[in-house]
Design an enzyme around this catalytic site. Structure first.
Site, PDB file in Angstrom:
ATOM      1  N   GLY A   1      21.501  27.820  92.524  1.00  0.00           N
ATOM      2  CA  GLY A   1      22.101  26.524  92.240  1.00  0.00           C
ATOM      3  C   GLY A   1      22.530  26.454  90.810  1.00  0.00           C
ATOM      4  N   HIS A   2      23.729  25.993  90.573  1.00  0.00           N
ATOM      5  CA  HIS A   2      24.086  25.710  89.188  1.00  0.00           C
ATOM      6  C   HIS A   2      24.969  24.481  89.094  1.00  0.00           C
ATOM      7  CE1 HIS A   2      27.865  27.928  89.771  1.00  0.00           C
ATOM      8  NE2 HIS A   2      28.287  27.271  88.718  1.00  0.00           N
TER       9      HIS A   2
ATOM     10  N   LYS B   1      22.879  31.661  83.846  1.00  0.00           N
ATOM     11  CA  LYS B   1      24.005  32.560  84.186  1.00  0.00           C
ATOM     12  C   LYS B   1      25.254  31.779  84.564  1.00  0.00           C
ATOM     13  CE  LYS B   1      21.801  34.239  87.599  1.00  0.00           C
ATOM     14  NZ  LYS B   1      20.493  33.653  87.366  1.00  0.00           N
TER      15      LYS B   1
ATOM     16  N   GLN C   1      19.704  34.317  91.063  1.00  0.00           N
ATOM     17  CA  GLN C   1      18.281  34.554  90.771  1.00  0.00           C
ATOM     18  C   GLN C   1      18.162  35.526  89.584  1.00  0.00           C
ATOM     19  OE1 GLN C   1      19.061  35.063  94.482  1.00  0.00           O
ATOM     20  NE2 GLN C   1      18.950  32.856  94.489  1.00  0.00           N
TER      21      GLN C   1
ATOM     22  N   ASP D   1      17.364  31.200  86.790  1.00  0.00           N
ATOM     23  CA  ASP D   1      17.578  30.020  85.944  1.00  0.00           C
ATOM     24  C   ASP D   1      17.749  30.361  84.466  1.00  0.00           C
ATOM     25  OD1 ASP D   1      17.112  28.443  88.293  1.00  0.00           O
ATOM     26  OD2 ASP D   1      14.979  28.785  87.978  1.00  0.00           O
TER      27      ASP D   1
HETATM   28  P1  IMP Z   1      13.744  32.171  98.451  1.00  0.00           P
HETATM   29  O1  IMP Z   1      14.807  32.942  97.751  1.00  0.00           O
HETATM   30  O2  IMP Z   1      14.148  30.752  98.755  1.00  0.00           O
HETATM   31  O3  IMP Z   1      13.181  32.887  99.636  1.00  0.00           O
HETATM   32  O4  IMP Z   1      12.519  32.021  97.426  1.00  0.00           O
HETATM   33  C1  IMP Z   1      11.756  33.140  96.997  1.00  0.00           C
HETATM   34  C2  IMP Z   1      11.341  32.970  95.538  1.00  0.00           C
HETATM   35  O5  IMP Z   1      12.499  33.041  94.710  1.00  0.00           O
HETATM   36  C3  IMP Z   1      10.682  31.629  95.221  1.00  0.00           C
HETATM   37  O6  IMP Z   1       9.715  31.836  94.214  1.00  0.00           O
HETATM   38  C4  IMP Z   1      11.824  30.815  94.669  1.00  0.00           C
HETATM   39  O7  IMP Z   1      11.388  29.794  93.810  1.00  0.00           O
HETATM   40  C5  IMP Z   1      12.599  31.869  93.912  1.00  0.00           C
HETATM   41  N1  IMP Z   1      14.020  31.537  93.765  1.00  0.00           N
HETATM   42  C6  IMP Z   1      14.982  31.632  94.700  1.00  0.00           C
HETATM   43  N2  IMP Z   1      16.168  31.258  94.198  1.00  0.00           N
HETATM   44  C7  IMP Z   1      15.960  30.933  92.910  1.00  0.00           C
HETATM   45  C8  IMP Z   1      16.813  30.505  91.850  1.00  0.00           C
HETATM   46  O8  IMP Z   1      18.032  30.353  91.986  1.00  0.00           O
HETATM   47  N3  IMP Z   1      16.194  30.285  90.648  1.00  0.00           N
HETATM   48  C9  IMP Z   1      14.872  30.474  90.467  1.00  0.00           C
HETATM   49  N4  IMP Z   1      14.048  30.878  91.416  1.00  0.00           N
HETATM   50  C10 IMP Z   1      14.583  31.108  92.629  1.00  0.00           C
END
Ligand code: IMP
Length: 403
Positions: A41-42, A17, A214, A14
């Site tokens: 997500g953006h 990017k 991420q 977040d």
């Molecule tokens: P997962 O990727 O859904 O398995 O989540 C694993 C960890 O990564 C969790 O703490 C999520 O909140 C974090 N996470 C996954 N995708 C994002 C993102 O796009 N932005 C921020 N945190 C993310």
């Protein structure tokens, strides 16, 4: 002259990017995602309309671009088909690597159940870790299997049987198979060898922007394990996730937010759980684009950032959301940590250690505009030894300065 750039987030995701990649995408022919999936997500606002993308790379809305979903991704077909509806009427091409793995309906269910049981890491519930688990256990189903009904059935059967020990509800194999088959009709023509596509594109002198999702501190190995995502979010992930030779990469762009946020569980040394934190969250609109969850917020952490600059090999930095810091009486940055009476200047590999550090701050007088933030900005550059070339300090395109 072709140019190949990798853009990555340097914190816990977040960092903005998407906005920066969108801003830069005018200079590139191809924008390639190399890891993750619908957990990202953006949001893009164009002409009063809001678009939310999870898997589709940034910049496709501009028209005339090629998007790549690389081998390192885990792809949710259902969600992808929905996303692509937003691009109706836009001129674009998409190449989905046949090696990319599929997120299957039961992966999402398992993810949600794990979170509900309280044993999760605070995931986005998109089935990401389950899809990567199956990939590494060699029970995954790859996008290329969608091209042949018989192969799809065979691969899905293996995956289904492997997963069935986790089922708590009855899931009908034929039903899942039919859904996959039907949904994939919409994207079949897009499945191919993305690595080869990029090779040919380079030969033709095309420019490529490799877009990370991420952030560094969520990398499966170099993040705060186990509170991480399940892919390689660092720049090296671009090479393995796209099957691309490192010698052909020209630059790495690192994006960071002027403060820090994190969603989900895990250590966060500079976290603010006070009124200042609430103000930062509200002013910065820090709510997840994928899940709507309030993000945890805190001051900028230069110890973490220095580590991220190193592991990614960042050539230049982009600072986002500086305007969110405007108007605070003072602004802090962590310049070191204290752990058991010792100064720590390198980001600890173990989250157990990270969870016990106390940040040592440098405090700056508050500022109200870009000019007033000059000391803050040059301190960061000096500390990191890398220039900040782009600063974004507002939603509009004009609120982005190139230095
Ligand atoms: P997962 O990727 O859904 O398995 O989540 C694993 C960890 O990564 C969790 O703490 C999520 O909140 C974090 N996470 C996954 N995708 C994002 C993102 O796009 N932005 C921020 N945190 C993310």
């Amino acid at each position: 002259m072709s140019k190949v750039s990798v853009i990555v987030g340097l914190q816990w995701g977040d960092e903005g990017k998407g906005k920066i990649a969108d801003f830069l995408s005018g200079d590139y022919d191809i924008i390639a995602r190399f890891q993750g999936g619908a957990n990202a997500g953006h949001t893009v606002k164009v002409g009063g309309r809001e678009y939310v993308f999870h898997q589709v790379p940034s910049g496709l809305l501009r028209g005339g671009k090629v998007g790549i979903l690389g081998a390192g991704m885990v792809i949710d077909i259902m969600s992808l088909v929905e996303e692509l509806k937003q691009l109706e009427g836009v001129d674009y091409d998409l190449v989905i690597d046949e090696r990319a793995h599929l997120v299957l309906p039961y992966h999402r269910l398992q993810d949600a159940r794990q979170e509900e049981s309280g044993r999760g890491v605070g995931s986005t519930r998109r089935g990401i870790s389950q899809a990567y688990r199956d990939k590494y256990a060699r029970f995954g189903v790859r996008a290329g299997s969608l091209l042949d009904e018989r192969i799809l059935k065979e691969d899905l059967k293996r995956s289904y049987e492997f997963n069935s020990r986790h089922f708590t509800v009855n899931l009908d194999f034929e039903e899942i198979y039919d859904i996959l088959l039907t949904e994939s009709r919409e994207i079949r023509d897009m499945i191919g060898d993305a690595s080869l596509y990029l090779r040919n594109a380079i030969e033709e002198g095309k420019s490529i922007l490799m877009e990370g999702a991420q952030g560094t501190l969520l990398d499966i190995d170099f993040g705060t394990y186990p509170y991480v995502t399940s892919s390689h979010t660092i720049s090296g992930g671009a090479l393995v996730g796209l099957g691309f030779p490192w010698k052909r990469v020209d630059e790495v762009i690192g994006v960071f937010k002027a403060y820090t946020t994190r969603v989900g569980k895990g250590p966060f040394p500079t976290e603010l759980v006070d009124e200042t934190g609430n103000q930062l969250r509200e002013k910065g609109g820090e709510y997840g684009a994928t899940t709507g969850r309030p993000r945890r917020v805190g001051w900028l952490d230069l110890v973490a950032l220095r580590y991220a600059v190193w592991v990614n090999g960042v050539d230049y930095l982009v600072m986002t959301k500086l305007d969110v810091l405007f108007g605070f009486p003072e602004v802090k940055v962590a310049v070191a940590y204290r752990l058991q009476g010792m100064d720590v200047r390198w980001f600890p590999a173990s989250y157990h250690r990270l969870a016990r550090v106390e940040p040592i701050y440098r405090t700056f007088p508050g500022f109200d505009d870009l000019d007033g933030a000059r000391d803050y900005i040059s301190f960061i550059e000096d500390y990191l030894g890398v220039p900040i070339k782009i600063i974004s300090y507002g939603m509009d395109r004009e609120k982005t300065v190139l230095r």
